[in-house]
Every structure is written in C-alpha cells, then in structure tokens.
Design an enzyme around this catalytic site. Structure first.
Site, PDB file in Angstrom:
ATOM      1  CG  ASP A 230      51.185   3.779  33.891  1.00 22.22           C
ATOM      2  OD1 ASP A 230      51.015   2.590  34.214  1.00 22.22           O
ATOM      3  OD2 ASP A 230      51.826   4.145  32.885  1.00 22.22           O
ATOM      4  CG  ASP A 269      50.362  -0.863  33.794  1.00 25.83           C
ATOM      5  OD1 ASP A 269      51.060  -1.818  34.170  1.00 25.83           O
ATOM      6  OD2 ASP A 269      50.641  -0.198  32.784  1.00 25.83           O
ATOM      7  CG  ASP A 273      54.902   2.847  34.538  1.00 26.43           C
ATOM      8  OD1 ASP A 273      55.218   2.707  35.730  1.00 26.43           O
ATOM      9  OD2 ASP A 273      54.404   1.935  33.850  1.00 26.43           O
ATOM     10  NE  ARG A 321      57.386  -3.799  36.681  1.00 22.77           N
ATOM     11  CZ  ARG A 321      56.687  -3.898  35.560  1.00 22.77           C
ATOM     12  NH1 ARG A 321      55.975  -2.868  35.136  1.00 22.77           N
ATOM     13  NH2 ARG A 321      56.675  -5.011  34.866  1.00 22.77           N
TER      14      ARG A 321
END
Length: 470
Positions: A230, A269, A273, A321
């Site tokens: 990330d 990715d 996060d 997301r």
C-alpha cells in the site's frame, strides 16, 4: 495482502542550530541528511500538530508526531537512501521530523540509479513465464496455493524489492513534503506498524507497484492476482494523522496491465489501508485518484478497535473501498466523490460497511455519472451500519442507505449506531464541497505557515522520468 470481498497544542519550538548530520548505516556508506534550523526551519508546517477536535486522532493527548524534535532530529531528504536513514537515525522513540524535498524514487539503489523488476529478480531464479507455466490452473488446479521452486523464487524477488521500497515509520515521527518542491514518493510504501503518534502530510504518493504479485487460485471463484504493498499502511498504529496527501496509480494504470489465467495481473494493492487493530486515526484533505482497492479499514472480520475519521477527502476514478469498513467506529463527513470512470477505473461502489462496522456518514457529496445509480454508492454484507444524514447527490438531498436497501432487501445496511461523534472539527454542509476541495485538498496546497494556497493537482504524477519497476 488485502482480501477482496483530541488535541493539546504545545508551545512552538524555536530551533537554534543549523548543520548537516551524517548517519552511517552498516555497509551502506554515508549519506548527508540536511538538518534545517532557525530561520530556515518551517516551524509552522513541519512542527504542526493535529488541531483540537479534529477526528478520532485528536482523542486523549492528541497527535503531535515529531513536533518535539530538536534541531539535530529535523532532516531534509531528497533520495531514497537519505529517507531510509532518517527513519532509523538516532535513539529509537525519540521524536523526528523528516522533510521530503522533491520526488523520491523508491525503486533505486544507494547511488540513486533506478531499479527495474528484472533488477529485483536477478539471481533469484524467478521469471514470470516460468511462474505462469508452473501454476497454470489447467495443470496446477484451483484448490491449493502455489508452492515449490518458482513460488519460492517469487517470494525471494519480492523480498528484494521490499528492501528497497518499504519504509517503516517509527513512533513520534512527522513525514512531510516541503512546499513548492513537488514533494512525494513514487513506488514506495510507508508502513506505520505498532507505532503511536505519527503524522504524514503534503506528499504525492504514486505508482506503488508490486513487481511480483502472487497467484491465488482459491481467491474467489476464478482466482486472483494479489499484490503486497500500500502507499500508506497502518498496522496496529495509533494516533495517526494523514493530511493533504495525493494518492494515485499514475502513471501506470491498471488498464495497461495484462491478464493471466483470466484475471487482471494486479500490481497495485491499497492506497491507504488501516488494519490490525489500528486506532484513533484522522484522514483529512487528501485526494485519491485512479485506483481500485482504495482504503481497507480492518484486515479481517475479527479485527478490533479501528476508530477512524475521514473528512474533506476527494475520491475520483476510484473503483471501490472508499472505504471498505469492518468492525470499527468510522466517522465519514464532508467527503467528495466523483463516480465518473477515469483512466479505465470504473466505479463499483464507494462505501462498504460490513462485519458489524458502525459508520456515521454525514454531509458527503456525490457527483453521479450517467451510468451509475444512487443505490450503487454503498455496499455491505447485511451486518454493517451506516447512519446517514445531510448527504447530497449532484447537489440535491439524497439517502444512499435507503436507496441501497430498497435495491438489496436480502442484505440491508443497518441505519442506526450505538455511538455519537463528538470530534467533528470543520463539519459543514455538503453544498460547498466541490468548490472548496478543488482548492484545498491534496498535496501541494499547503504553505510553510500551514495555510493553503494554489489548487491541488487533479492527477498527480512523478516529477521526473523513471525506468522501473516495469
């Protein structure tokens, strides 16, 4: 690897020294780290702290990052090697401020020479062609993960890349871009793991590509390629303020990636996060452009804590997301969403509340593209909650939760939560967000005093050419 599916300001410190500190890491030689002080130090910005009441990260003693750092621990860095050394220089736990000047390419050697995927793989025995032959579902099957020589070689190559482009940010640290320099990191991952009191501000964070994604034939009904990095990863982190950054896959978008085994060869990715029981996090005034799996809150349905505030962020060309929330108490207010497809990134949903997450969503503003419906703005598994109010779609009052529930009677999103936000600094009506955030969100708009100036770039990209990874 991500699965699919409040504050007390301290007195401003005056710096009295200026100089150059050289930190030597074993086997890596000496790299000068410029220490700024006195009149040269941007005390208003680099020594800034999260304002009172500004989201969950303002809880308790608040979030000050490296504000207490003395002159010897204020570093200005412009190379990968200097950044890596500044993050480890001196005693552990001592406050530090790292000022990033210009764009740092993480995929470089210690002399600054760019490294390609082939460079990372050299000597490991890995090749994509050999990997594809070894784990073709027609021969390997779909019931077990890859194992054996090529998977071992892939793991070794991935570890070599990680050694260059993963940066661990310790407690009591501020990492901040120097205004006016196009500051940021391309191809690098900032990891805050089991650390408290961290600030990340004013950075372009672009193109974080995994050269060596893993094939997982058991991920979903058709398998998936999963990447490891990330742009910013919070794992067991507490009191973190992520402010005025610009996240993007630019210039290497997913649309340019091939497909193998019938699935996109996914080299990106998450953008940001927040997992592994991270807690007390405020994410404000960032832009997220051209990305798929943008923000995961909660690493599994059994994660814990996860009290997170997202406000005044802009999401454009984001597939999903934004965020996907599990378990925690999430306050989502005054964010701007644009569902129009950009650079091949087609909107799937914005907010997903699942695994008992309790989300309070208020005064957010969606720009709805002609191909999308209000009922498609949310998603869930039937256990999450979203208590919404004051939201707008194309400038008009809307209730995305009601629209989603009407279209999905089998897995309705709950509409009440057991908590009430109290740390909501800057909460405002949604009508003015498009104009305001065009000028005030993202990297490049902060001045040395901490105020905002010019509009943020809409599609951030590295400021110098680079050759790898490829």
């Amino acid at each position: 690897m991500s699965p699919s599916p409040h504050r007390r300001p301290t007195a401003r410190r005056r710096l009295a020294l200026a100089g150059v500190a050289t930190v030597v890491a074993a086997g890596l030689g000496a790299v000068p780290l410029i220490v700024t002080a006195g009149a040269a130090a941007p005390a208003g910005l680099a020594h800034g702290a999260l304002p009172a009441g500004d989201g969950w990260a303002a809880s308790g003693a608040g979030t000050t990052g490296g504000r207490a750092a003395d002159a010897s621990r204020v570093f200005t860095v412009s190379t990968r090697a200097a950044l890596a050394k500044a993050l480890t220089a001196g005693p552990a736990g001592a406050p530090r401020i790292i000022r990033v000047k210009g764009m740092i390419d993480a995929n470089t050697d210690d002399s600054g020479t760019p490294l390609t995927c082939s460079d990372h793989a050299a000597g490991t025995g890995y090749s994509l062609d050999a990997y594809l032959r070894a784990y073709d579902p027609s021969s390997w099957g779909r019931a077990k993960l890859p194992a054996g020589p090529q998977e071992n070689a892939r793991g070794a190559a991935q570890a070599r890349q990680a050694a260059r482009m993963v940066f661990t940010v310790p407690a009591r640290t501020t990492v901040i871009g120097v205004p006016g320099t196009g500051a940021g990191i391309t191809g690098g991952s900032l990891v805050v793991k089991n650390a408290d009191n961290v600030i990340i501000r004013n950075l372009l964070l672009t193109d974080v590509r995994d050269c060596f994604p893993q094939w997982d034939p058991t991920d979903g009904s058709t398998g998936n390629w999963n990447s490891a990095y990330d742009a910013v990863s919070l794992r067991g982190a507490t009191h973190v303020w992520v402010d005025h950054n610009s996240f993007s896959d630019s210039p290497h978008h997913d649309a340019a990636s091939p497909s193998h085994f019938g699935r996109k060869y996914q080299v990106h990715d998450g953008a940001l996060d927040i997992t592994n029981a991270s807690d007390l996090v405020t994410v404000g005034y960032n832009t997220f452009d051209n990305h798929d799996k943008t923000m995961l809150i909660g690493s599994s349905d059994k994660d814990t804590k996860l009290r997170v505030t997202l406000h005044h962020n802009v999401f454009r060309g984001v597939v999903q997301r934004a965020p996907l929330a599990r378990v925690g108490r999430i306050h989502l207010y005054d964010n701007l969403y644009d569902t129009a497809e950009r650079a091949g990134y087609a909107h799937s949903y914005s907010l997903n509340s699942r695994a008992g997450a309790q989300v309070v969503a208020e005064n957010n503003h969606w720009r709805l593209s002609p191909d999308r419906k209000v009922s498609q703005l949310l998603d869930g598994d039937g256990t999450g909650a979203v208590a919404g109010r004051g939201d707008l779609v194309d400038g008009k009052p809307a209730d995305p939760v009601a629209a989603y529930n009407a279209a999905n009677p089998g897995k309705k999103i709950k509409t009440s939560v057991s908590w009430k936000p109290t740390l909501s600094a800057g909460l405002e009506p949604a009508a003015g967000l498009p104009a305001k955030l065009a000028a005030k969100a993202g990297a490049g708009v902060l001045t040395e005093s901490g105020s905002t100036s010019a509009p943020a770039p809409s599609a951030p990209a590295p400021v110098r050419a680079r050759t790898g990874p490829s």
